[in-house]
Design a protein around this motif. Structure first.
Motif, short mmCIF file in Angstrom:
data_model
loop_
_atom_site.label_atom_id
_atom_site.label_comp_id
_atom_site.label_asym_id
_atom_site.label_seq_id
_atom_site.Cartn_x
_atom_site.Cartn_y
_atom_site.Cartn_z
N HIS A 57 0.84 -1.20 0.00
CA HIS A 57 0.00 0.00 0.00
C HIS A 57 0.87 1.25 0.00
N LYS A 58 0.46 2.27 -0.74
CA LYS A 58 1.26 3.48 -0.86
C LYS A 58 1.39 4.24 0.46
N ARG A 59 0.50 3.98 1.41
CA ARG A 59 0.57 4.67 2.69
C ARG A 59 1.36 3.90 3.75
N TYR A 60 1.89 2.75 3.38
CA TYR A 60 2.69 2.00 4.35
C TYR A 60 3.95 2.81 4.68
N PRO A 61 4.28 2.98 5.96
CA PRO A 61 5.42 3.83 6.35
C PRO A 61 6.73 3.41 5.67
N LYS A 62 7.37 4.35 5.02
CA LYS A 62 8.57 4.03 4.24
C LYS A 62 9.71 3.53 5.10
N ARG A 63 9.81 4.03 6.31
CA ARG A 63 10.89 3.55 7.20
C ARG A 63 10.77 2.05 7.42
N LEU A 64 9.55 1.57 7.54
CA LEU A 64 9.34 0.16 7.87
C LEU A 64 9.58 -0.76 6.68
N LEU A 65 9.52 -0.20 5.46
CA LEU A 65 9.72 -1.01 4.26
C LEU A 65 11.15 -1.50 4.11
N GLN A 66 12.07 -0.90 4.85
CA GLN A 66 13.48 -1.25 4.71
C GLN A 66 13.82 -2.63 5.28
N TYR A 67 12.97 -3.13 6.18
CA TYR A 67 13.33 -4.36 6.90
C TYR A 67 12.15 -5.33 6.98
N ALA A 68 12.48 -6.62 7.00
CA ALA A 68 11.45 -7.64 7.12
C ALA A 68 10.74 -7.53 8.47
N GLU A 69 11.53 -7.38 9.51
CA GLU A 69 11.01 -7.18 10.87
C GLU A 69 11.98 -6.28 11.62
N ILE A 70 11.46 -5.62 12.64
CA ILE A 70 12.28 -4.76 13.49
C ILE A 70 11.98 -5.11 14.94
N TYR A 71 13.02 -5.33 15.73
CA TYR A 71 12.87 -5.64 17.16
C TYR A 71 13.49 -4.50 17.96
N ILE A 72 12.73 -4.03 18.96
CA ILE A 72 13.18 -2.90 19.78
C ILE A 72 12.91 -3.16 21.26
N GLY A 73 13.46 -2.28 22.09
CA GLY A 73 13.13 -2.19 23.50
C GLY A 73 12.80 -0.74 23.80
N HIS A 74 13.33 -0.22 24.89
CA HIS A 74 13.36 1.21 25.22
C HIS A 74 12.03 1.77 25.74
N THR A 75 10.93 1.52 25.06
CA THR A 75 9.63 2.06 25.48
C THR A 75 8.79 0.93 26.05
N PRO A 76 8.58 0.91 27.37
CA PRO A 76 7.89 -0.23 28.00
C PRO A 76 6.46 -0.41 27.47
N THR A 77 6.13 -1.64 27.16
CA THR A 77 4.75 -1.94 26.76
C THR A 77 3.79 -1.67 27.92
N THR A 78 4.31 -1.71 29.14
CA THR A 78 3.45 -1.45 30.30
C THR A 78 2.95 -0.01 30.32
N ASN A 79 3.58 0.88 29.55
CA ASN A 79 3.05 2.24 29.41
C ASN A 79 1.66 2.23 28.80
N LEU A 80 1.39 1.18 28.02
CA LEU A 80 0.08 1.01 27.38
C LEU A 80 -0.74 -0.06 28.08
N LYS A 81 -0.32 -0.37 29.31
CA LYS A 81 -1.00 -1.37 30.13
C LYS A 81 -0.98 -2.76 29.48
N GLU A 82 0.06 -3.02 28.69
CA GLU A 82 0.29 -4.33 28.09
C GLU A 82 1.45 -4.99 28.81
N THR A 83 1.27 -6.22 29.25
CA THR A 83 2.30 -6.88 30.06
C THR A 83 3.19 -7.81 29.24
#
Length: 242
Positions: free
Chosen positions: A168-194
């Protein structure tokens, strides 16, 4: 069978890390990719670094550098205590080094200095602590601090419409560079996800170990994940980062 695990932020929680490693049942054939922030929070930061050094001598470990690791390295090298770092877990990290010799501290400095800011595997899967802003990918990032400080990559994925695919033309271009991206840094618990969260093609494996959450490890092929107990239950006499 060779497996690869991404392990989220630890923040001095050695007991939690050991729980996750035991649940993963790690073998000599496995690869462990640590997503950064090994220090600052609970009382065993120096001990976490010591374990990572030992593990790296036995099996294939890739230890990505996080922002707290940068701050810890700066302190170990200069003895300068920056107030912001001190208030965000630095005090606990300093205390954890109390019984470490000058030679041991130097070994930790050398280990921290060699940590990569990102890792790209043979299947075009990117691993980094925080994010990147360059539309053409990490090799074009002008400010390397972005790799351990950025939150916009994850924020963008959270608000993007997941009904659109990569064509899709609206898919974020940054994300198109990689098959998958793994990160940390921002806790999922900030969104009440454990648990580790998935948005677009990004997996966030920081499940709030710095605060009242857990350390998590995820099999990047099967997406099966394993978690420690809640950090406050492992360190009942400590506050962690509040």
């Amino acid at each position: 069978m060779k497996r690869t695990f991404a392990i989220g932020d630890i923040h001095g929680g050695l007991k939690a890390l050991l729980q996750v490693l035991n649940k993963l049942e790690v073998t000599d054939d496995d690869t462990l990719i640590f997503m950064g922030d090994y220090v600052d929070g609970w009382s065993e930061s120096a001990q976490v670094i010591e374990l990572l050094i030992t593990l790296s001598q036995k099996i294939n470990c890739i230890c990505i550098k996080g922002n707290h690791d940068v701050w810890c390295q700066n302190w170990l090298e200069t003895s300068v205590v920056k107030p912001l770092w001190y208030l965000h877990g630095g005090k606990e990290t300093m205390d954890s080094y109390e019984d470490f010799s000058k030679e041991q501290k130097q070994q930790h400095i050398d280990f921290l200095k060699k940590m990569p800011l990102y890792y790209l595997d043979a299947k075009n899967r990117l691993f980094l602590h925080a994010g990147f802003t360059a539309m053409q990918g990490v090799e074009n990032e002008k400010n390397t601090a972005t790799f351990y400080l950025d939150r916009t990559l994850w924020e963008m994925a959270l608000v993007a419409d997941e009904r659109i695919d990569k064509e899709h033309k609206r898919y974020p271009k940054r994300l198109l560079q990689y098959a998958e991206i793994y990160i940390g840094h921002t806790p999922t618990t900030n969104l009440k996800e454990t648990e580790p969260m998935h948005a677009m093609n990004i997996w966030n494996v920081d499940t709030g170990a710095a605060f009242k959450g857990r350390v998590s490890g995820i099999n990047i092929d099967t997406k099966e994940f394993f978690q420690s107990d809640l950090l406050p239950s492992l360190y009942p006499n400590e506050k962690g980062r509040n």
